[in-house]
Scaffold this active site. Sequence first.
Site, PDB file in Angstrom:
ATOM      1  N   GLN A   8      48.998  79.663  17.611  1.00  0.00           N
ATOM      2  CA  GLN A   8      49.189  78.666  16.562  1.00  0.00           C
ATOM      3  C   GLN A   8      48.373  77.420  16.888  1.00  0.00           C
ATOM      4  O   GLN A   8      48.884  76.454  17.441  1.00  0.00           O
ATOM      5  CB  GLN A   8      50.681  78.327  16.453  1.00  0.00           C
ATOM      6  CG  GLN A   8      51.013  77.363  15.356  1.00  0.00           C
ATOM      7  CD  GLN A   8      50.892  77.968  13.979  1.00  0.00           C
ATOM      8  OE1 GLN A   8      51.447  79.009  13.715  1.00  0.00           O
ATOM      9  NE2 GLN A   8      50.170  77.311  13.111  1.00  0.00           N
ATOM     10  N   PHE A   9      47.113  77.451  16.530  1.00  0.00           N
ATOM     11  CA  PHE A   9      46.178  76.358  16.774  1.00  0.00           C
ATOM     12  C   PHE A   9      46.698  75.017  16.278  1.00  0.00           C
ATOM     13  O   PHE A   9      46.527  73.985  16.924  1.00  0.00           O
ATOM     14  CB  PHE A   9      44.844  76.713  16.098  1.00  0.00           C
ATOM     15  CG  PHE A   9      43.852  75.591  16.004  1.00  0.00           C
ATOM     16  CD1 PHE A   9      43.116  75.211  17.108  1.00  0.00           C
ATOM     17  CD2 PHE A   9      43.649  74.925  14.801  1.00  0.00           C
ATOM     18  CE1 PHE A   9      42.184  74.184  17.019  1.00  0.00           C
ATOM     19  CE2 PHE A   9      42.726  73.900  14.699  1.00  0.00           C
ATOM     20  CZ  PHE A   9      41.990  73.529  15.823  1.00  0.00           C
ATOM     21  N   THR A  10      47.374  75.012  15.145  1.00  0.00           N
ATOM     22  CA  THR A  10      47.775  73.749  14.536  1.00  0.00           C
ATOM     23  C   THR A  10      48.865  73.011  15.319  1.00  0.00           C
ATOM     24  O   THR A  10      49.118  71.840  15.046  1.00  0.00           O
ATOM     25  CB  THR A  10      48.231  73.941  13.075  1.00  0.00           C
ATOM     26  OG1 THR A  10      49.330  74.846  13.047  1.00  0.00           O
ATOM     27  CG2 THR A  10      47.082  74.459  12.222  1.00  0.00           C
TER      28      THR A  10
END
Length: 148
Positions: free
Chosen positions: A78-80
């Site tokens: 989950q990059f965000t």
Amino acid sequence: MKAVIQRVTEARVEVDGATVGAIGRGMLVLLGVEKGDGERDAAWLAEKIVGLRFFEDAGGKMNLALQEVGGAMLAVSQFTLAGNCSKGRRPSFDTAAPPDEANRLYELFVAKVKGLGVPVATGIFQAEMRVHLVNDGPVTFIIESREK
């Protein structure tokens, strides 16, 4: 590293309409990797999450860990989670680890969890994913591997 963990009765992740990972009872882990995170962070987070007692016992208290309920984990990159929303209206991702390093640490986290005896399903790193879940409780926690 940051993780959002959710107790679920079921969860799955789809890429291009096809299910690439699915579990029944267990936990969904959304995992974000930031600059400066390392192997110790991945190992610590894996052990912390696997050992977290956030499933209810017969008395209704959060007293059981994932393995004690026969659960599995769905781990999704989950990059965000590395996004900073403190200034302006658009998130900044300056603190996010470069993709190669983020993937390496995500894969290490997954390997550590498997090494602890937990069945793990995953998404696909950097893919456009659709995550479906039934949050049980709802129970959701945020865990960071180090102080920021």
